[in-house]
Design a protein around this motif. Structure first.
Motif, PDB file in Angstrom:
ATOM      1  N   UNK A 742       0.787  -1.231   0.000  1.00 47.37           N
ATOM      2  CA  UNK A 742       0.000   0.000   0.000  1.00 47.37           C
ATOM      3  C   UNK A 742       0.812   1.270   0.000  1.00 47.37           C
ATOM      4  N   UNK A 743       2.118   1.182  -0.176  1.00 51.72           N
ATOM      5  CA  UNK A 743       2.937   2.397  -0.136  1.00 51.72           C
ATOM      6  C   UNK A 743       2.641   3.281  -1.349  1.00 51.72           C
ATOM      7  N   UNK A 744       2.910   4.560  -1.190  1.00 49.93           N
ATOM      8  CA  UNK A 744       2.736   5.514  -2.281  1.00 49.93           C
ATOM      9  C   UNK A 744       3.846   5.317  -3.311  1.00 49.93           C
ATOM     10  N   UNK A 745       3.447   5.043  -4.542  1.00 54.77           N
ATOM     11  CA  UNK A 745       4.431   4.912  -5.620  1.00 54.77           C
ATOM     12  C   UNK A 745       4.839   6.273  -6.167  1.00 54.77           C
ATOM     13  N   UNK A 746       3.873   7.185  -6.213  1.00 51.99           N
ATOM     14  CA  UNK A 746       4.108   8.524  -6.747  1.00 51.99           C
ATOM     15  C   UNK A 746       3.487   9.536  -5.802  1.00 51.99           C
ATOM     16  N   UNK A 747       4.139  10.659  -5.660  1.00 47.80           N
ATOM     17  CA  UNK A 747       3.647  11.684  -4.744  1.00 47.80           C
ATOM     18  C   UNK A 747       4.237  13.026  -5.135  1.00 47.80           C
ATOM     19  N   UNK A 748       3.801  14.057  -4.440  1.00 47.49           N
ATOM     20  CA  UNK A 748       4.324  15.392  -4.666  1.00 47.49           C
ATOM     21  C   UNK A 748       4.856  15.950  -3.354  1.00 47.49           C
ATOM     22  N   UNK A 749       5.960  16.646  -3.419  1.00 50.64           N
ATOM     23  CA  UNK A 749       6.484  17.395  -2.282  1.00 50.64           C
ATOM     24  C   UNK A 749       6.490  18.873  -2.651  1.00 50.64           C
ATOM     25  N   UNK A 750       6.039  19.703  -1.723  1.00 52.24           N
ATOM     26  CA  UNK A 750       6.116  21.148  -1.907  1.00 52.24           C
ATOM     27  C   UNK A 750       7.178  21.682  -0.966  1.00 52.24           C
ATOM     28  N   UNK A 751       8.266  22.192  -1.539  1.00 54.72           N
ATOM     29  CA  UNK A 751       9.418  22.659  -0.762  1.00 54.72           C
ATOM     30  C   UNK A 751       9.223  24.135  -0.460  1.00 54.72           C
ATOM     31  N   UNK A 752       9.347  24.505   0.825  1.00 56.96           N
ATOM     32  CA  UNK A 752       9.080  25.885   1.246  1.00 56.96           C
ATOM     33  C   UNK A 752      10.255  26.393   2.075  1.00 56.96           C
ATOM     34  N   UNK A 753      10.697  27.629   1.780  1.00 57.76           N
ATOM     35  CA  UNK A 753      11.735  28.303   2.550  1.00 57.76           C
ATOM     36  C   UNK A 753      11.111  29.373   3.451  1.00 57.76           C
TER      37      UNK A 753
END
Length: 772
Positions: A742-753
């Motif tokens: 059930x792990x996520x194969x694809x995902x998005x990360x939003x990088x914030x400074x």
């Protein structure tokens, strides 16, 4: 310290050597030496390169000691032995141990010969005593420390002090007082005196000493170079902390008590209607029948048919609302319970009065392995296998002792007098339930909330709460150093009753609507959001959020803000739990763990790091608008709320708005933030916000698994490493390691400074680099 090596040989598993030293004889053993001096037989044994056991008995009176805490067996390692004059030096790769066979003095050094600790010359005493009709000894062990050496541990002590130097403590585990005979030094070592009796810790200008009842002086010296290394040695010796399920890091609601199954269900439904996150409700005492309105059926581990007519359906309804159920069970049984009758018939009751008063309740003998199995048999049949609850609240695990008489401590247990083993009661009670639950159900992680503890209890997934503390600002302040000293004993899970347990003192001034009590409760909740367990509980006044006002009022909104902040940090918290379990990390990290070279941190017990990146400075006074915070030297910092950059190595005065706990983030930190949810597993972590705090290089490992089973022990989990290069202003997201169902194969990360700059990146498990 340097030694001339006039004689050198190796002690290995099969080598036994005798060296004659001025009429004293030191005999080589498997992993060390043994000798007799000062009317004592002394054995020194290396358990590893970093752990040394010292075992002393009165000469001619051998004792076969079976530890209740230690789970490690000695490793086979090479020990180099050198003789210098009348002294013998034993060396592993990490520790040097110098033995004086004439005085019994034992000195411990680091690999470079720097003195760490001295077991005093003539420092051990055995005084024969009558222990409930049996020969025993009052045993005393003295150590010499540096005059300016700070030490920690000893237990959870409500004296608002951090360092344990120049203090004396009667070590007897009771409600709000949880002790283990252990101390850790800022020099990077610790001592665990393996004794379970009611005992004494004392430190003064002359020595640090332990004193207690027993047949031996038995201690383990552990060297780890720093606090993290020491805790790793403690867990190697006494057991690693297992993973708790993700839901155990959500919000818990409890009270003394929910009287019916409908009452707790209604509370849960109202949280869901208000869209306030919650994961757990707890059922406190007296869900069982009350025979003729008495407590003679106390802790029958069964349900009253009028108030809990369908307990299985009740638990199922809680689960349908995406929540979990913890249920209380006690060590004492009323005289009309079936458990009590069986324990009585098998002489497995310790025959003193326990809670509640006038009930005839008595505690069972946890020191008897058969009794632990009997206890579980009833608990499993009456509750666990019947309703499918998710965890346990083990109350009164000291246990409570009322109508107390000194002769009660002479009562027999399976392992000797109650006096001689009292402090291990909670350890064994927790062990019996955790071990037996795993045998009964190997896919549900054990979750145990308990009121006492002892070194080794971390092995059973136990989370100790601080006891029935009063609802006051003074008591809130005392929770912090008490928690930090407790966790420095290697037991990572700790919490307190948010708002304090006894709140009756606030009734006359408006109760839940009293502005000072409201502020105290909010400040305590903010502190609770940065403890391993976030749990609201108490008596006298209700604690559910709506009792303090409606949404839009400051007190309601401030609580909601703290709970939502906790849930947004779940990816960080759960990854920290993996660091605790896999890497012997610590949730609540005193500043000395990360900044020991900054001597100002040695006596600061009012703030700490939660995980390795977030400095927490709880406000513990009423009505203050500003609060002083020390930011340690060795890192620069960001104000969590404003993103203002602050240099380390200074005390600053920060605005302390009532709806915000003071948080500072280490430069170089990488923090993952999760989605807004109503319970921990409501949404997938497929679009996490990753906040980068520049100013230093940094790393973070995002850990994920199936969240509530033991498959992680079989390697079913993933790790994603994030690496920040501060000079290049580049974030590298490494290849994903591992897999699970059930792990996520694809995902998005939003990088914030902190500047507000952000970038989104798609991630499919392959290495990705982002220039910022």
């Amino acid at each position: 310290m340097k030694f001339s090596k006039t004689t050198s040989f190796m002690l290995t598993l099969a080598v036994f050597i005798t060296v004659n030293l001025n009429a004293q004889s030191i005999e080589g053993t498997r992993q060390g030496v043994k000798f007799a001096t000062q009317n004592m037989d002394i054995q020194i044994e290396f358990y590893s390169n970093n752990i040394v056991r010292v075992f002393k008995t009165p000469q001619g009176f051998p004792y076969n000691k079976k530890s209740l805490s230690v789970v490690k067996s000695p490793e086979t390692i090479s020990i180099k032995t050198t003789q210098k004059g009348n002294k013998t030096l034993l060396e592993s790769s990490s520790i040097q141990v110098e033995v004086n066979p004439e005085t019994g003095g034992i000195s411990f050094y680091d690999p470079n010969g720097k003195l760490l600790l001295k077991d005093k010359d003539f420092g051990t005493q055995f005084s024969a005593v009558d222990d409930a009709g049996a020969l025993s000894y009052n045993v005393r062990e003295g150590f010499l420390l540096d005059s300016d050496e700070a030490v920690y541990g000893v237990g959870q002590i409500m004296d608002n002090k951090f360092s344990r130097r120049n203090s004396s403590h009667h070590m007897q585990n009771e409600n709000m007082s949880t002790y283990s005979p252990y101390f850790m030094s800022v020099k990077g070592y610790a001592v665990f005196w393996d004794n379970y009796s009611i005992s004494k810790f004392n430190d003064n200008a002359q020595e640090l000493s332990f004193e207690g009842l027993g047949h031996c002086a038995d201690y383990y010296f552990m060297y780890g170079k720093n606090a993290d290394g020491v805790i790793a040695q403690v867990r190697d010796l006494t057991g690693k902390a297992p993973m708790l399920p993700l839901w155990a890091y959500g919000f818990f609601q409890s009270k003394e008590r929910y009287h019916t199954e409908d009452e707790s269900l209604d509370v849960l439904k109202k949280y869901r209607d208000l869209k306030i996150p919650i994961d757990v409700v707890i059922q406190d005492w007296r869900y069982w029948p009350e025979f003729n309105k008495s407590d003679s059926l106390w802790n029958s581990q069964s349900f009253d048919r009028q108030r809990f007519p369908n307990p299985k359906k009740w638990a199922d309804e809680i689960h349908k609302l995406n929540a979990k159920l913890l249920i209380v069970t006690w060590p004492g049984f009323g005289p009309k319970t079936e458990q009590r009758k069986e324990f009585d018939s098998k002489k497995m009751i310790i025959n003193f009065d326990t809670w509640p008063p006038d009930s005839g309740a008595r505690p069972y003998d946890v020191y008897n392995p058969e009794a632990l199995d009997i206890y579980w048999r009833y608990l499993n049949k009456g509750i666990f296998s019947y309703i499918g609850n998710d965890g346990w609240w083990l109350d009164s695990t000291e246990p409570d002792h009322i109508n107390r008489k000194d002769s009660d401590y002479n009562l027999p247990t399976h392992l000797g007098s109650y006096r001689s083993v009292k402090n291990a009661y909670s350890l064994l009670h927790n062990r019996g339930i955790a071990v037996n639950q795993r045998k009964a159900n190997d896919y549900k992680r054990a979750v145990i909330l308990t009121r006492s503890g002892f070194i080794g209890q971390q092995l059973y997934g136990s989370n100790t709460w601080s006891g029935d503390v009063v609802s006051s600002w003074d008591m809130l302040e005392k929770q912090i150093p008490a928690a930090l000293n407790y966790t420095l004993m290697g037991i990572p899970n700790w919490n307190s009753d948010i708002g304090g347990f006894f709140a009756g003192g606030w009734k006359k001034d408006g109760g839940n609507k009293n502005p000072e009590f409201q502020e105290l409760y909010v400040r305590w909740m903010q502190f609770g959001a940065f403890c391993p367990m976030m749990r609201s509980h108490g008596t006298d006044l209700p604690r559910e959020i709506w009792n303090f006002g409606e949404r839009g009022t400051w007190c309601f909104d401030a609580q909601e803000k703290a709970i939502n902040l906790r849930y947004s940090l779940l990816p960080y918290i759960y990854s920290t739990s993996w660091d605790v379990s896999n890497n012997n990390g610590t949730f609540m990290r005193p500043l000395i763990m990360d900044f020991v070279s900054d001597k100002k941190t040695h006596n600061i017990g009012s703030e700490y790091l939660f995980g390795r990146s977030i400095l927490v400075a709880p406000v513990t006074k009423y009505g203050v608008k500003e609060w002083s915070v020390y930011l340690p030297f060795g890192s620069d910092w960001y104000n969590f709320w404003t993103n203002a950059y602050v240099k380390g190595g200074q005390t600053i005065v920060s605005e302390s708005a009532v709806d915000k706990i003071l948080l500072y983030i280490k430069a170089g930190a990488i923090l993952p933030f999760g989605p807004k949810v109503q319970y921990t597993t409501e949404k997938k972590w497929d679009n996490l916000e990753i906040r980068i705090y520049p100013g230093a290089d940094g790393t973070f490992t995002l850990y994920e698994d199936e969240f509530d089973n033991y498959n992680y022990e079989k390697g079913k989990y993933t790790e994603i490493a994030f690496l920040w290069n501060d000079t290049a202003k580049k974030l590298t997201i490494a290849n994903r390691k591992g897999s699970y169902s059930g792990m996520l194969q694809n995902r998005k990360f939003t990088i914030v400074l902190p500047s507000g700059l952000s970038k989104s990146v798609a991630y499919n498990g392959k290495k990705t680099e982002i220039k910022l």
